[in-house]
Design a protein around this motif. Structure first.
Motif, PDB file in Angstrom:
ATOM      1  N   LEU A 129     -32.286  29.696 -11.866  1.00 35.00           N
ATOM      2  CA  LEU A 129     -31.575  30.929 -10.929  1.00 35.00           C
ATOM      3  C   LEU A 129     -30.869  30.761  -9.957  1.00 35.00           C
ATOM      4  O   LEU A 129     -29.677  31.276  -9.725  1.00 35.00           O
ATOM      5  CB  LEU A 129     -32.302  31.593 -11.406  1.00 35.00           C
ATOM      6  N   GLY A 130     -31.125  29.698  -8.675  1.00 32.74           N
ATOM      7  CA  GLY A 130     -30.489  28.757  -8.223  1.00 32.74           C
ATOM      8  C   GLY A 130     -30.290  30.059  -6.784  1.00 32.74           C
ATOM      9  O   GLY A 130     -30.242  30.844  -5.940  1.00 32.74           O
ATOM     10  N   GLU A 131     -31.552  30.801  -6.679  1.00 35.43           N
ATOM     11  CA  GLU A 131     -31.826  31.799  -6.000  1.00 35.43           C
ATOM     12  C   GLU A 131     -32.918  32.206  -5.479  1.00 35.43           C
ATOM     13  O   GLU A 131     -34.450  31.080  -5.107  1.00 35.43           O
ATOM     14  CB  GLU A 131     -32.294  32.962  -7.007  1.00 35.43           C
ATOM     15  N   ARG A 132     -32.790  31.966  -3.690  1.00 31.88           N
ATOM     16  CA  ARG A 132     -33.338  31.701  -3.005  1.00 31.88           C
ATOM     17  C   ARG A 132     -33.417  32.496  -1.479  1.00 31.88           C
ATOM     18  O   ARG A 132     -32.456  33.727  -1.314  1.00 31.88           O
ATOM     19  CB  ARG A 132     -33.082  30.474  -1.970  1.00 31.88           C
ATOM     20  N   TYR A 133     -34.646  33.373  -1.690  1.00 29.77           N
ATOM     21  CA  TYR A 133     -35.161  34.940  -0.770  1.00 29.77           C
ATOM     22  C   TYR A 133     -35.644  34.455   0.283  1.00 29.77           C
ATOM     23  O   TYR A 133     -36.623  33.506   0.560  1.00 29.77           O
ATOM     24  CB  TYR A 133     -35.642  35.906  -1.990  1.00 29.77           C
ATOM     25  N   ILE A 134     -35.084  35.009   1.641  1.00 32.00           N
ATOM     26  CA  ILE A 134     -35.581  34.425   2.509  1.00 32.00           C
ATOM     27  C   ILE A 134     -36.123  35.013   3.657  1.00 32.00           C
ATOM     28  O   ILE A 134     -34.334  36.356   4.234  1.00 32.00           O
ATOM     29  CB  ILE A 134     -34.521  32.620   3.295  1.00 32.00           C
ATOM     30  N   ASP A 145     -26.081  30.551  -5.325  1.00 27.77           N
ATOM     31  CA  ASP A 145     -23.972  29.747  -5.136  1.00 27.77           C
ATOM     32  C   ASP A 145     -23.224  30.098  -4.120  1.00 27.77           C
ATOM     33  O   ASP A 145     -21.914  30.359  -3.553  1.00 27.77           O
ATOM     34  CB  ASP A 145     -23.428  30.694  -6.627  1.00 27.77           C
ATOM     35  N   GLY A 146     -24.193  29.558  -2.937  1.00 29.99           N
ATOM     36  CA  GLY A 146     -22.950  29.136  -1.956  1.00 29.99           C
ATOM     37  C   GLY A 146     -22.919  30.415  -0.924  1.00 29.99           C
ATOM     38  O   GLY A 146     -22.129  30.108   0.406  1.00 29.99           O
ATOM     39  N   THR A 147     -23.197  30.860  -1.225  1.00 31.71           N
ATOM     40  CA  THR A 147     -23.372  32.848  -0.368  1.00 31.71           C
ATOM     41  C   THR A 147     -23.853  33.178  -0.142  1.00 31.71           C
ATOM     42  O   THR A 147     -25.442  32.738  -0.582  1.00 31.71           O
ATOM     43  CB  THR A 147     -22.519  33.855  -1.258  1.00 31.71           C
TER      44      THR A 147
END
Lengths: 269, 269
Positions: A129-134, A145-147
């Protein structure tokens, strides 16, 4: 001597770790990769794949070079003590069943735990999904997506309106199943099979309560900063601060948490 | 007069329909959109969102212009008869619960059914993932990131090795739950909450069996060409050809299907 914690440089390193994990995992996702049965011939099926191992090796290689004094505790290759007091907790593929079913809800979990045993930085990475939760001291962010978007839990304050989740009601003990049944008959929507991704969506405000049992330290360490950084609550089933394992309940608000505790407390360990 | 079926032009139109659906849906995904309760105050919660309605309206507008003689049967706005004998079956958001929980496993379903009631083209579109599963006479394909890959079901021929899925065991009748319990104790991995996406991954070879109950025509019509075009089997719980609704079981092979039927047949409607 305990090294000071630098959120920015730690985050940069965590991103590198997640990147190399995905590079190692990617060729095996939806490739028909065979699963060994780590649990032997017992009742619980505990699959482990080539992908898990390759990803954890890639992560350990970078940590050995960049943070040689830190400890590492990973799902596949166990615990290696450090001298700095800090420990990296790694689960290269949390949700191996989802992974094997070709579903994009498995995640790579990376956490840094301080000398007192508190996780200070957590990452839940879902690369399909290209999702990184930090989550960390400055809050919880979704990088996609770069945001980079700051996350807040939902405003839900009534369990009857809540979207709730657990990974598998059928692996619970009978008392735990009773608690879950009580919860799901009260809540609005129930979801299953999400593993750590459920906590990511709690931070993202679309799930209001997640509870699970039978967890290990590397399953839990990354979740706690992600949930708390978004304003959520992370406790055990007695209502005490969440531990690195066993039973956990995370909620968007004190109200939802207290309402859930009515069901959970009786089967708290 | 019945118009001839052209797979290529129909597929181009179906892609346009899915595109406009996502344009209508996108602003509402993970936006905290409120759900009305379409089911009233009854036991079953049946959410419907602004997004469902906006997507179906956008689809109907294009079909009215491009295929004025075809019938339309959509989840939100019901059936409108045509004169061509062909009918479009539309579910703008299949998996509204997943949608409301912010999970990327809801799908937009688009199917074209011929004058004899057989679905000849089916699309299962998951735009958050950018995955478009399309089944028709020339086979089943996954369109993703500008590439088009032909799909085949897995080689699984033993239920004990199978990854199986159903949307929600708790909405089943007690006899159906008995059948599911029998299946999940036999199979290797069980997954929940996938709605039509489970059939997409059956076509993609990572899930080996999906069975569900209580379906409507617009839930089912798109799945059948996707599963069959990938070499899979689509039947009802008696083992007859799948109908447009009620109980369905889809499998990667005759062997897995026959083994599942042992559990399912007793609670077949």
């Amino acid at each position: 001597m305990t090294a000071p914690f630098n959120e920015d440089s730690t985050l940069k390193l965590a991103r590198r770790l997640a990147d190399v994990a995905w590079t190692a995992i990617r060729p095996h996702f939806r490739s028909g990769v065979a699963a060994e049965n780590k649990g032997g011939t017992g009742v619980r099926y505990d699959p482990v794949t080539v992908a898990d191992k390759a990803a954890e090796e890639a992560i350990r290689e970078i940590l050995a070079a960049e943070r040689p004094d830190d400890g590492i505790d990973g799902e596949e290759f166990g615990r290696q003590e450090g001298t700095s007091g800090w420990t990296w907790l790694i689960d290269p593929i949390d949700g191996t069943r989802a992974f094997l079913a070709g579903l994009p809800v498995w995640t790579t979990l990376i956490a840094l735990v301080d000398p007192d045993g508190h996780p200070v930085l957590g990452m839940i990475d879902q690369p399909v999904l290209g999702e990184r939760y930090i989550g960390g001291p400055s809050g919880t962010f979704l990088e996609k997506d770069g945001t980079r978007t700051q996350l807040h839990v939902s405003a839900c304050n009534d369990l009857r309106d809540a979207v709730i989740a657990t990974t598998d009601p059928f692996i619970m003990t009978p008392p735990e199943q009773g608690a879950w049944t009580h919860l799901r008959h009260t809540a609005r929507i129930s979801r299953y099979g999400l593993d750590a991704y459920g906590y990511a969506r709690l931070a993202g405000g679309t799930i209001d309560l997640v509870c699970e049992t039978g967890l290990q330290a590397h399953d839990v360490a990354a979740l706690i900063p992600v949930v708390r950084g978004a304003g959520g609550i992370a406790r055990d089933w007695r209502g005490n601060e969440a531990k690195l394992g066993s039973q956990i309940v995370c909620a968007a608000s004190e109200e939802v948490f207290e309402q859930a505790l009515i069901s959970l407390r009786r089967s708290a360990l």
